[in-house]
Design a protein around this motif. Structure first.
Motif, PDB file in Angstrom:
ATOM      1  N   VAL A  31     -31.424  35.496 -39.782  1.00 24.39           N
ATOM      2  CA  VAL A  31     -31.528  35.326 -38.337  1.00 24.39           C
ATOM      3  C   VAL A  31     -30.174  34.959 -37.739  1.00 24.39           C
ATOM      4  N   ARG A  32     -29.843  35.613 -36.627  1.00 22.78           N
ATOM      5  CA  ARG A  32     -28.597  35.319 -35.919  1.00 22.78           C
ATOM      6  C   ARG A  32     -28.593  33.855 -35.460  1.00 22.78           C
ATOM      7  N   GLY A  33     -27.438  33.231 -35.580  1.00 20.55           N
ATOM      8  CA  GLY A  33     -27.326  31.850 -35.116  1.00 20.55           C
ATOM      9  C   GLY A  33     -28.006  30.852 -36.026  1.00 20.55           C
ATOM     10  N   GLU A  34     -28.112  31.193 -37.314  1.00 17.50           N
ATOM     11  CA  GLU A  34     -28.653  30.239 -38.284  1.00 17.50           C
ATOM     12  C   GLU A  34     -27.670  30.037 -39.423  1.00 17.50           C
ATOM     13  N   LEU A  35     -27.783  28.868 -40.066  1.00 20.87           N
ATOM     14  CA  LEU A  35     -27.100  28.602 -41.328  1.00 20.87           C
ATOM     15  C   LEU A  35     -28.126  28.799 -42.434  1.00 20.87           C
ATOM     16  N   SER A 177     -18.221  17.078 -49.050  1.00 17.47           N
ATOM     17  CA  SER A 177     -19.188  18.168 -48.884  1.00 17.47           C
ATOM     18  C   SER A 177     -19.925  18.023 -47.553  1.00 17.47           C
ATOM     19  N   ALA A 178     -20.313  16.793 -47.244  1.00 15.27           N
ATOM     20  CA  ALA A 178     -21.045  16.547 -45.999  1.00 15.27           C
ATOM     21  C   ALA A 178     -20.171  16.869 -44.783  1.00 15.27           C
ATOM     22  N   GLU A 179     -18.855  16.583 -44.881  1.00 13.78           N
ATOM     23  CA  GLU A 179     -17.951  16.910 -43.768  1.00 13.78           C
ATOM     24  C   GLU A 179     -17.858  18.418 -43.572  1.00 13.78           C
ATOM     25  N   VAL A 180     -17.761  19.145 -44.670  1.00 13.50           N
ATOM     26  CA  VAL A 180     -17.641  20.605 -44.587  1.00 13.50           C
ATOM     27  C   VAL A 180     -18.929  21.205 -44.024  1.00 13.50           C
ATOM     28  N   LEU A 181     -20.061  20.758 -44.565  1.00 14.34           N
ATOM     29  CA  LEU A 181     -21.336  21.296 -44.082  1.00 14.34           C
ATOM     30  C   LEU A 181     -21.615  20.873 -42.647  1.00 14.34           C
ATOM     31  N   GLY A 182     -21.165  19.665 -42.294  1.00 12.28           N
ATOM     32  CA  GLY A 182     -21.305  19.216 -40.913  1.00 12.28           C
ATOM     33  C   GLY A 182     -20.577  20.167 -39.976  1.00 12.28           C
ATOM     34  N   PHE A 183     -19.363  20.571 -40.374  1.00 12.40           N
ATOM     35  CA  PHE A 183     -18.613  21.514 -39.545  1.00 12.40           C
ATOM     36  C   PHE A 183     -19.306  22.873 -39.490  1.00 12.40           C
ATOM     37  N   LEU A 184     -19.750  23.379 -40.634  1.00 11.82           N
ATOM     38  CA  LEU A 184     -20.429  24.690 -40.640  1.00 11.82           C
ATOM     39  C   LEU A 184     -21.678  24.646 -39.755  1.00 11.82           C
ATOM     40  N   HIS A 200     -25.116  25.449 -55.129  1.00 19.60           N
ATOM     41  CA  HIS A 200     -25.930  24.782 -56.153  1.00 19.60           C
ATOM     42  C   HIS A 200     -26.352  23.399 -55.679  1.00 19.60           C
ATOM     43  N   ASP A 201     -25.760  22.954 -54.573  1.00 20.37           N
ATOM     44  CA  ASP A 201     -25.836  21.550 -54.200  1.00 20.37           C
ATOM     45  C   ASP A 201     -26.946  21.293 -53.178  1.00 20.37           C
ATOM     46  N   PRO A 202     -27.986  20.556 -53.553  1.00 23.69           N
ATOM     47  CA  PRO A 202     -29.107  20.299 -52.648  1.00 23.69           C
ATOM     48  C   PRO A 202     -28.670  19.601 -51.364  1.00 23.69           C
ATOM     49  N   THR A 203     -27.661  18.716 -51.464  1.00 21.66           N
ATOM     50  CA  THR A 203     -27.204  18.034 -50.249  1.00 21.66           C
ATOM     51  C   THR A 203     -26.616  19.045 -49.271  1.00 21.66           C
ATOM     52  N   SER A 204     -25.829  19.991 -49.791  1.00 22.13           N
ATOM     53  CA  SER A 204     -25.262  21.037 -48.929  1.00 22.13           C
ATOM     54  C   SER A 204     -26.376  21.888 -48.337  1.00 22.13           C
ATOM     55  N   ALA A 205     -27.333  22.283 -49.185  1.00 26.48           N
ATOM     56  CA  ALA A 205     -28.435  23.124 -48.700  1.00 26.48           C
ATOM     57  C   ALA A 205     -29.261  22.399 -47.646  1.00 26.48           C
ATOM     58  N   GLY A 206     -29.272  21.056 -47.727  1.00 29.62           N
ATOM     59  CA  GLY A 206     -30.029  20.266 -46.754  1.00 29.62           C
ATOM     60  C   GLY A 206     -29.512  20.406 -45.328  1.00 29.62           C
ATOM     61  N   PRO A 228     -32.368  17.392 -48.287  1.00 32.32           N
ATOM     62  CA  PRO A 228     -31.946  17.446 -49.689  1.00 32.32           C
ATOM     63  C   PRO A 228     -33.113  17.178 -50.635  1.00 32.32           C
ATOM     64  N   ALA A 229     -34.018  16.301 -50.244  1.00 30.18           N
ATOM     65  CA  ALA A 229     -35.140  15.966 -51.133  1.00 30.18           C
ATOM     66  C   ALA A 229     -36.082  17.151 -51.325  1.00 30.18           C
ATOM     67  N   THR A 230     -36.322  17.930 -50.259  1.00 25.94           N
ATOM     68  CA  THR A 230     -37.265  19.043 -50.398  1.00 25.94           C
ATOM     69  C   THR A 230     -36.631  20.215 -51.124  1.00 25.94           C
ATOM     70  N   VAL A 231     -35.288  20.285 -51.138  1.00 26.52           N
ATOM     71  CA  VAL A 231     -34.619  21.411 -51.801  1.00 26.52           C
ATOM     72  C   VAL A 231     -34.657  21.229 -53.321  1.00 26.52           C
ATOM     73  N   LEU A 232     -34.628  19.990 -53.761  1.00 26.28           N
ATOM     74  CA  LEU A 232     -34.530  19.692 -55.209  1.00 26.28           C
ATOM     75  C   LEU A 232     -35.719  20.246 -56.000  1.00 26.28           C
TER      76      LEU A 232
END
Ligand code: ADP
Ligand code: ADP
Length: 232
Positions: A31-35, A177-184, A200-206, A228-232
């Motif tokens: 979907v457009r406009g999604e991560l 990682s959180a800073e990078v994902l926060g920016f994305l 591979h990282d559940p926190t990033s996927a969160g 992150p908890a639901t991704v694990l």
């Protein structure tokens, strides 16, 4: 609104008895406009899936449509053009130019394409980036997380249809990682960018709006608005 889709996407490496079916019939609309995050065990086909979407690799059968254009059958020349102008890439290893400042690295794609800098867009990106007064610093003077945020800004400065990120936090600790994902995530929510990331990282996927799970070359599940908890 669909920004990219895979339709019965199959990728086979090699031939005969040793052939590997890396992708085994993937159907998905991004979907457009999604991560969107893509997760799955090593060898499940994540890299192959992203490479087919990004025009870096050619599917064996099925089709890939990016921003309304079927790219799966394009010539090598058109694919090169697509990679230069319509998609952005982020790698695990930042790949910044060491002799250029952070700001010069960010605007590099525009320089290469001989396109003018859109000051308003650059200001928005830079404000969203959270790098403060470090824009004049060389990559060696920045932390890993700061370097990767610069690499992300570089990937989206030319406003590509999609940014593809391959394990963007693979070399980073959890705070970076959180800073990078926060920016994305802000680039999606505030700048309207579309981003697809393998991790591979559940926190990033969160941080994603949606997570796709691959196993043995098939799409085996997905989650909306994960934590992150639901991704694990
Ligand atoms: P490739 O698909 O490029 O051959 P992988 O997808 O197997 O490589 O791995 C990509 C990167 O992620 C590698 O640097 C690898 O060390 C790392 N990696 C692989 N499996 C895991 C895992 N379960 N958790 C964290 N990192 C992993
Ligand atoms: P992931 O990124 O999830 O680790 P990959 O897409 O890298 O998975 O790999 C999926 C499967 O395809 C694996 O079995 C891998 O060994 C195989 N594969 C990937 N690239 C190649 C290649 N260039 N040649 C042969 N086999 C490959």
């Amino acid at each position: 609104d669909v920004i990219a889709s895979a339709n019965d996407l199959v990728k086979v490496y090699g031939e005969g008895p040793t052939a590997v079916r890396a992708l085994d019939g993937i159907d998905v609309d991004l979907v457009r406009g999604e991560l969107t995050a893509v997760m799955g065990p090593s060898g499940s086909g994540k890299s192959t899936f992203m490479h087919c979407l990004a025009g870096l690799d050619r599917p064996t059968s099925g089709s890939v449509v990016v921003d309304g254009a079927e790219v799966s059958r394009w010539s090598e020349r058109r694919l090169t053009h697509l990679r230069r102008t319509r998609v952005g890439f982020v790698f695990q290893s930042y790949n910044l130019v060491p002799t250029l400042t952070a700001l010069e690295n960010i605007t590099l794609p525009l320089d290469i394409a001989r396109r003018p800098v859109d000051r308003q867009h650059l200001d928005l990106v830079v404000r969203t980036l959270g790098l403060g007064d470090r824009l004049d610093h060389k990559p060696s003077e920045l932390s890993g997380g700061q370097q990767q945020r610069v690499a992300c800004a570089r990937a989206l400065i030319a406003r590509p249809a999609v940014v593809f990120a391959d394990e963007p936090t693979g070399n980073l600790d959890s705070a970076s990682s959180a800073e990078v994902l926060g920016f994305l995530r802000r680039s999606v929510d505030e700048l309207g960018q579309s981003v697809v990331m393998v991790t591979h990282d559940p926190t990033s996927a969160g941080f994603a709006h949606r997570v796709l799970f691959l196993a043995d070359g098939r799409l085996v599940g997905e989650l909306r608005d994960p934590t992150p908890a639901t991704v694990l």
